[in-house]
Design a protein around this motif. Structure first.
Motif, PDB file in Angstrom:
ATOM      1  N   THR A 281      41.320 -47.766 -21.394  1.00 27.46           N
ATOM      2  CA  THR A 281      40.112 -47.191 -21.812  1.00 27.46           C
ATOM      3  C   THR A 281      39.515 -48.176 -23.042  1.00 27.46           C
ATOM      4  O   THR A 281      39.849 -47.538 -24.282  1.00 27.46           O
TER       5      THR A 281
ATOM      6  N   ALA B 242      38.336 -41.006 -21.368  1.00 26.80           N
ATOM      7  CA  ALA B 242      39.946 -40.457 -21.919  1.00 26.80           C
ATOM      8  C   ALA B 242      40.121 -39.485 -20.638  1.00 26.80           C
ATOM      9  O   ALA B 242      41.083 -39.284 -20.365  1.00 26.80           O
TER      10      ALA B 242
ATOM     11  N   ASP C 112      34.339 -38.340 -20.184  1.00 29.70           N
ATOM     12  CA  ASP C 112      34.500 -39.771 -20.898  1.00 29.70           C
ATOM     13  C   ASP C 112      35.518 -40.482 -20.383  1.00 29.70           C
ATOM     14  O   ASP C 112      36.297 -40.074 -19.370  1.00 29.70           O
TER      15      ASP C 112
ATOM     16  N   LYS D 282      26.864 -41.966 -19.258  1.00 30.00           N
ATOM     17  CA  LYS D 282      26.877 -41.313 -20.780  1.00 30.00           C
ATOM     18  C   LYS D 282      26.286 -39.898 -20.557  1.00 30.00           C
ATOM     19  O   LYS D 282      25.225 -39.837 -19.969  1.00 30.00           O
TER      20      LYS D 282
ATOM     21  N   ASP E 161      36.831 -48.581 -24.510  1.00 34.95           N
ATOM     22  CA  ASP E 161      36.045 -48.020 -25.272  1.00 34.95           C
ATOM     23  C   ASP E 161      35.846 -46.630 -24.721  1.00 34.95           C
ATOM     24  O   ASP E 161      36.280 -46.180 -23.541  1.00 34.95           O
ATOM     25  N   LYS E 162      34.737 -45.565 -25.260  1.00 36.35           N
ATOM     26  CA  LYS E 162      34.559 -44.179 -24.780  1.00 36.35           C
ATOM     27  C   LYS E 162      34.071 -44.119 -23.448  1.00 36.35           C
ATOM     28  O   LYS E 162      34.375 -42.975 -22.768  1.00 36.35           O
ATOM     29  N   TYR E 163      33.411 -45.088 -22.924  1.00 33.91           N
ATOM     30  CA  TYR E 163      32.975 -45.096 -21.761  1.00 33.91           C
ATOM     31  C   TYR E 163      32.969 -46.254 -20.443  1.00 33.91           C
ATOM     32  O   TYR E 163      32.477 -46.440 -19.720  1.00 33.91           O
TER      33      TYR E 163
END
Length: 549
Positions: free
Chosen positions: A169, A139, A137, A126, A171-173
């Motif tokens: 994906t 995406a 990230d 992160k 989630d974001k990470y």
């Protein structure tokens, strides 16, 4: 099967016995104080000792003897481009070495999990920022992989993602990659240096610069791009926000673009530069004898060859191709062109691939070797018993070690003439040369595949039917099946069997007349003592570097 078992099988598959080797590869490791700052007094034994002893700051000045095409890792296909990109970018994975074993570990990811043999789950670090301030990230990772796969990108590394079926994906990470089949080459493809398919670029910068991104690179790596002055230098500088705290050690690296080899050699002798990423063969003896210079040498993961256009006459005739493969006096080429810096190639798999290289088979009368009588007999059995005329395209200059392509062509031209193959040499500048190969506008060509870690990258894109680097348009269904099976097999013994059969087919059917596995060099002034403290991509362009004076 437990996820750790899947990962261990991949690790066992790609690990090599390094008892006699020093592995100098990694994702832009640490830096050093080079000439121009103060003298270096590091010891050499281990990365840990290097980090403890290293003096921060300074500029490392290294001469490039080869041209750079792009600083976009998804597009570059030349050594110097890969070399510089390795310091500007990161990948999902990185290569590490503990003194005995190569490992593939998370880089932009914090963790890498394999819930089954076709699925890879990465949980990203992160807060990692690109040099332009945008965030890395999930995406962005997804966009990068889709960019490599997209036909409109025309990435020479798209083949490494051919089996990638789904990118999710959650989630974001988190990034979840699902492959249609197990993929043995996956960790190599996803490392941020030589892999290039898994190297991560800034989406924001690509969208800003368009095609000009290749001259304005933006990554997450330990060094930030400063400038590229055509025919003069490429400069990178320390990234103060790099996510690996304390790295890099160097403030700045200047890659001096020196196309004249004698000038570069003179510069390292006088101390104007600190190192050379390679040297032309004719200078090796001179530099080895200089007490102020260290020359590190070993046969690399490569092969020099004479390629034939199998899609049209006359080299659609296998007997003619075989005649060519046996008419080449490899020892003479090694002595005259390489100044003794290499070994004969009986097949395409080279010594650093020690899990797959067969030392006993790779000598004597196995595979391809010099036998002029046999070559003449095969010529009589071909469609051209009275000889044939053909064109031979040659680059005006090879990059790096193989400066002197015209000389190579002339040496081979004389050997071909002995069996009645009259080759007319057509010299091309590098860009036109590659276009001629891609367009199929040639009969013969010579080339040098280099810096390979695994047989999948040394024969699959170059020789499998329809692949982007198969310029000779050779097609053999049995070979195709073997290399297809090898890349989805995680059993090392079985995979070795596939490649053993595959490279014997290459040697026999002769789409290439294999010539030599070539020595690779790294040269530094003795004031540069600790290679563990130099950014790895500046020291070693290959994935496996054998350390031997």
């Amino acid at each position: 099967m437990h996820q750790e078992t899947h990962k261990k099988r991949l690790a066992d598959l790609l690990a090599i016995d390094f008892d006699r080797r020093a592995f100098l590869k990694g994702a832009a490791l640490t830096g050093l104080t080079a000439a121009g700052a103060s003298a270096i007094d590091f010891v050499r034994p281990s990365p840990a000792m290097a980090q403890a002893a290293a003096k921060r700051g300074g500029t490392l000045r290294v001469a490039w003897l080869s041209s750079v095409d792009f600083l976009d890792p998804h597009l570059t296909a030349v050594t110097a481009g890969v070399q510089m990109c390795g310091n500007i970018y990161n990948g999902l994975l990185k290569i590490t070495y503990d003194g005995k074993r190569v490992s593939f570990k998370p880089d932009l990811a914090e963790t890498w999990e394999m819930p089954n043999d076709r699925t890879h789950v990465f949980r990203l670090r992160k807060g990692v920022k690109f040099h332009d301030g945008s965030e890395c990230d999930a995406a962005v990772i997804k966009w990068n992989l889709e960019r490599v796969k997209a036909k409109e990108t025309t990435s020479p590394h798209a083949w490494k993602l051919a089996l990638l079926d789904k990118i999710e994906t959650p989630d974001k990470y988190t990034v979840r990659l699902t492959y249609s089949k197990p993929y043995a080459f996956f960790p190599v493809a996803m490392n941020g240096t030589t892999g290039r398919a898994g190297t991560v670029v800034s989406r924001q910068a690509v969208e800003k610069f368009g095609k000009a991104f290749a001259r304005n690179p933006v990554g997450t790596g330990p060094f930030k791009f400063v400038e590229w002055v055509e025919n003069d230098r490429i400069v990178i500088a320390r990234n103060p926000d790099y996510f690996e705290k304390g790295l890099p050690y160097l403030d700045r690296v200047e890659a001096k673009l020196m196309t004249e080899a004698s000038s570069a050699v003179a510069a390292i002798i006088t101390g104007e530069i600190d190192g050379l990423t390679t040297i032309p063969f004719q200078f090796a003896k001179q530099l080895r004898s200089n007490p102020k210079i260290e020359v590190y040498t070993q046969v690399g993961g490569n092969y020099l060859f004479l390629g034939m256009n199998c899609a049209k006459p006359p080299f659609d005739d296998v007997k003619l191709r075989q005649a060519v493969s046996f008419c080449i006096d490899r020892a003479a080429v090694i002595n005259q062109l390489l100044f003794g810096e290499g070994i004969p190639a009986h097949g395409p798999i080279s010594p650093p691939m020690s899990d797959f290289f067969e030392p006993e088979w790779s000598k004597g009368k196995n595979g391809q070797y010099f036998d002029l009588d046999k070559a003449k007999a095969l010529m009589r059995e071909s469609k051209y018993p009275n000889g044939v005329e053909c064109d031979y395209v040659a680059a005006a200059t090879y990059t790096g070690e193989l400066a002197g392509a015209q000389r190579n062509a002339e040496i081979l031209q004389g050997m071909l003439a002995k069996i009645g193959v009259k080759a007319k040499i057509k010299p091309y500048e590098r860009a036109a040369y590659r276009k001629a190969l891609i367009d199929g506008q040639y009969n013969l060509f010579d080339y040098y595949w280099a810096f390979d870690l695994d047989p999948d990258e040394t024969i699959y894109p170059e020789l499998r039917t329809g692949e982007s680097w198969n310029w000779g348009k050779w097609s053999n269904p049995e070979f195709d099946k073997l290399v297809d099976d090898a890349r989805i097999t995680l059993d090392v013994k079985k995979r070795r069997e596939y490649y053993s059969k595959a490279h014997r087919i290459v040697a026999d059917q002769a789409p290439y007349a294999l010539i030599a596995h070539v020595n690779e060099f790294k040269v530094f002034g003795k004031h540069v003592k600790n290679f563990n403290a130099i950014p790895a991509e500046l020291v070693n362009l290959g994935d496996v570097w054998i350390d031997k004076k």
